[in-house]
Design a protein around this motif. Sequence first.
Motif, PDB file in Angstrom:
ATOM      1  N   ASN A  11      71.940  21.234  92.386  1.00 20.06           N
ATOM      2  CA  ASN A  11      71.789  22.410  93.255  1.00 20.06           C
ATOM      3  C   ASN A  11      70.603  23.294  92.881  1.00 20.06           C
ATOM      4  N   THR A  12      70.273  23.328  91.593  1.00 24.06           N
ATOM      5  CA  THR A  12      69.168  24.188  91.155  1.00 24.06           C
ATOM      6  C   THR A  12      67.871  23.405  91.002  1.00 24.06           C
ATOM      7  N   ASN A  13      67.889  22.401  90.141  1.00 25.56           N
ATOM      8  CA  ASN A  13      66.636  21.721  89.789  1.00 25.56           C
ATOM      9  C   ASN A  13      66.031  20.941  90.951  1.00 25.56           C
ATOM     10  N   LEU A  14      66.865  20.240  91.709  1.00 24.07           N
ATOM     11  CA  LEU A  14      66.337  19.490  92.855  1.00 24.07           C
ATOM     12  C   LEU A  14      65.789  20.436  93.924  1.00 24.07           C
ATOM     13  N   THR A  15      66.448  21.570  94.096  1.00 21.11           N
ATOM     14  CA  THR A  15      65.960  22.558  95.068  1.00 21.11           C
ATOM     15  C   THR A  15      64.608  23.114  94.642  1.00 21.11           C
ATOM     16  N   LYS A  16      64.457  23.395  93.356  1.00 22.20           N
ATOM     17  CA  LYS A  16      63.164  23.865  92.844  1.00 22.20           C
ATOM     18  C   LYS A  16      62.062  22.847  93.134  1.00 22.20           C
ATOM     19  N   GLU A  17      62.360  21.592  92.860  1.00 28.21           N
ATOM     20  CA  GLU A  17      61.359  20.533  93.043  1.00 28.21           C
ATOM     21  C   GLU A  17      60.976  20.404  94.511  1.00 28.21           C
ATOM     22  N   LEU A  18      61.974  20.440  95.388  1.00 24.09           N
ATOM     23  CA  LEU A  18      61.707  20.338  96.821  1.00 24.09           C
ATOM     24  C   LEU A  18      60.920  21.545  97.319  1.00 24.09           C
ATOM     25  N   PHE A  19      61.273  22.736  96.842  1.00 27.22           N
ATOM     26  CA  PHE A  19      60.589  23.949  97.291  1.00 27.22           C
ATOM     27  C   PHE A  19      59.131  23.959  96.833  1.00 27.22           C
ATOM     28  N   ASP A  20      58.871  23.473  95.632  1.00 26.90           N
ATOM     29  CA  ASP A  20      57.490  23.388  95.143  1.00 26.90           C
ATOM     30  C   ASP A  20      56.653  22.478  96.037  1.00 26.90           C
ATOM     31  N   GLU A  21      57.252  21.374  96.485  1.00 22.92           N
ATOM     32  CA  GLU A  21      56.538  20.468  97.392  1.00 22.92           C
ATOM     33  C   GLU A  21      56.282  21.129  98.734  1.00 22.92           C
ATOM     34  N   PHE A  22      57.233  21.909  99.201  1.00 22.77           N
ATOM     35  CA  PHE A  22      57.039  22.645 100.453  1.00 22.77           C
ATOM     36  C   PHE A  22      55.852  23.602 100.342  1.00 22.77           C
ATOM     37  N   LEU A  23      55.769  24.313  99.238  1.00 25.82           N
ATOM     38  CA  LEU A  23      54.687  25.281  99.064  1.00 25.82           C
ATOM     39  C   LEU A  23      53.318  24.611  99.076  1.00 25.82           C
ATOM     40  N   LYS A  24      53.253  23.383  98.587  1.00 24.85           N
ATOM     41  CA  LYS A  24      51.976  22.652  98.541  1.00 24.85           C
ATOM     42  C   LYS A  24      51.642  21.970  99.872  1.00 24.85           C
ATOM     43  N   SER A  25      52.645  21.826 100.731  1.00 19.83           N
ATOM     44  CA  SER A  25      52.477  21.060 101.963  1.00 19.83           C
ATOM     45  C   SER A  25      51.970  21.935 103.110  1.00 19.83           C
ATOM     46  N   ASN A  26      51.797  21.306 104.271  1.00 22.13           N
ATOM     47  CA  ASN A  26      51.421  22.023 105.494  1.00 22.13           C
ATOM     48  C   ASN A  26      52.636  22.384 106.344  1.00 22.13           C
ATOM     49  N   ILE A  27      53.816  22.115 105.827  1.00 22.04           N
ATOM     50  CA  ILE A  27      55.050  22.427 106.553  1.00 22.04           C
ATOM     51  C   ILE A  27      55.239  23.939 106.612  1.00 22.04           C
ATOM     52  N   LYS A  28      55.659  24.435 107.767  1.00 20.88           N
ATOM     53  CA  LYS A  28      55.691  25.884 107.998  1.00 20.88           C
ATOM     54  C   LYS A  28      56.998  26.556 107.572  1.00 20.88           C
ATOM     55  N   ASP A  29      58.142  25.893 107.783  1.00 22.89           N
ATOM     56  CA  ASP A  29      59.436  26.548 107.554  1.00 22.89           C
ATOM     57  C   ASP A  29      60.269  25.812 106.507  1.00 22.89           C
ATOM     58  N   PHE A  30      60.938  26.581 105.661  1.00 25.30           N
ATOM     59  CA  PHE A  30      61.865  26.035 104.673  1.00 25.30           C
ATOM     60  C   PHE A  30      63.196  26.758 104.837  1.00 25.30           C
ATOM     61  N   ILE A  31      64.252  26.004 105.105  1.00 25.40           N
ATOM     62  CA  ILE A  31      65.586  26.578 105.292  1.00 25.40           C
ATOM     63  C   ILE A  31      66.504  26.001 104.220  1.00 25.40           C
ATOM     64  N   TYR A  32      66.933  26.863 103.321  1.00 27.42           N
ATOM     65  CA  TYR A  32      67.796  26.433 102.222  1.00 27.42           C
ATOM     66  C   TYR A  32      69.234  26.873 102.473  1.00 27.42           C
ATOM     67  N   PHE A  33      70.144  25.922 102.487  1.00 27.98           N
ATOM     68  CA  PHE A  33      71.554  26.241 102.638  1.00 27.98           C
ATOM     69  C   PHE A  33      72.159  26.532 101.278  1.00 27.98           C
ATOM     70  N   SER A  34      72.357  27.800 101.025  1.00 29.31           N
ATOM     71  CA  SER A  34      73.052  28.240  99.825  1.00 29.31           C
ATOM     72  C   SER A  34      74.532  28.396 100.178  1.00 29.31           C
ATOM     73  N   SER A  35      75.161  29.490  99.787  1.00 28.24           N
ATOM     74  CA  SER A  35      76.574  29.698 100.075  1.00 28.24           C
ATOM     75  C   SER A  35      76.923  31.155  99.790  1.00 28.24           C
ATOM     76  N   VAL A  36      77.943  31.662 100.481  1.00 32.08           N
ATOM     77  CA  VAL A  36      78.438  32.988 100.133  1.00 32.08           C
ATOM     78  C   VAL A  36      78.967  33.004  98.706  1.00 32.08           C
ATOM     79  N   LYS A  37      79.377  31.829  98.201  1.00 32.09           N
ATOM     80  CA  LYS A  37      79.899  31.733  96.837  1.00 32.09           C
ATOM     81  C   LYS A  37      78.787  31.879  95.793  1.00 32.09           C
ATOM     82  N   ALA A  38      77.535  31.884  96.237  1.00 31.58           N
ATOM     83  CA  ALA A  38      76.424  32.128  95.315  1.00 31.58           C
ATOM     84  C   ALA A  38      76.378  33.587  94.889  1.00 31.58           C
ATOM     85  N   VAL A  39      77.069  34.446  95.630  1.00 31.51           N
ATOM     86  CA  VAL A  39      77.007  35.876  95.318  1.00 31.51           C
ATOM     87  C   VAL A  39      78.365  36.519  95.091  1.00 31.51           C
ATOM     88  N   ALA A  40      79.443  35.945  95.635  1.00 27.08           N
ATOM     89  CA  ALA A  40      80.747  36.613  95.495  1.00 27.08           C
ATOM     90  C   ALA A  40      81.900  35.632  95.638  1.00 27.08           C
TER      91      ALA A  40
END
Length: 299
Positions: free
Chosen positions: A69-98
């Motif tokens: 949930n953490t490390n793979l998301t970081k790796e994918l997000f880093d690739e997004f930042l380097k790419s020409n893709i415009k939108d990144f939508i990450y499905f987290s959860s309400v359980k991430a905060v409460a």
Amino acid sequence: MKINITGSSGFVGKNLSDYLSVNFFSIEKISLRNLNWKNNLTGDAIIHLAGKAHDTKNTSHASEYFEVNTNLTKELFDEFLKSNIKDFIYFSSVKAVADEVPEILYEDINPNPQTPYGQSKLKAEEYILSKNIPEGKRVFIIRPCMIHGPGNKGNLNLLYSVVNKRIPYPLAAFYNERSFLGIDNLNYLIKEILQNKEIPSGVYNFADDEVLSTNKLIEIISNTANKKNLSIAIPKGLINVIAKFGDLIKFPLNSETIQKLTENYRVSNEKIKLAIGIEKLPNTARQGLEKTIKSFITK
């Protein structure tokens, strides 16, 4: 518009892929298990659904959640930042905060997750939010509450089994309010984000408009399944005694089960509706639940 989706074989991923395909989006299913997945990232958006779900039996090691949930998301997000893709939508959860919500859950809550699942999701959120987003890109962190729909196996299925087997629901003396999220409303919200470029980056809760008590949920299940509602209001004091006994002998009606069935968990969806410019979602909570229950009946 080409959309990359991770976790496309899961309940949400399959439903969302089918929905977007029908609405003329081109879907590229990305498997992060494939060592060459980075070579397949082209197009307009990434929807990141892949992850390790909460293990209700508590048999998973904490490190598994953080690795996926953490490390793979970081790796994918880093690739997004380097790419020409415009939108990144990450499905987290309400359980991430409460894990508990005594009032109403808004996006600006001070996070305090208690489980490795929630903590691993929060760490991914924090990483995404720590990065500078290049001009022209958008980043969304989605926090859905309990998602349901046809084909979903979860707590709703268990409650349906109780009603279908004519087992009296014993907790009618308790009143609570919970938020749900029907899969049709989830699909609609994602389509709006993808199509409406005026919606700004940010953290957004996803939930149906209405909250429902577990008693109301039992009523909806009974009516939809054409079964008599056999709920009984056993006094709360006696229920608490039964719960403590259930803790000792590993009985299904224990303290944890009772808390889940009777606690409040209300989630605000006002921020995403304001961003889209709507007052109500297409489907009511009741409509979504009835559709899910009907799918159990026709199995």
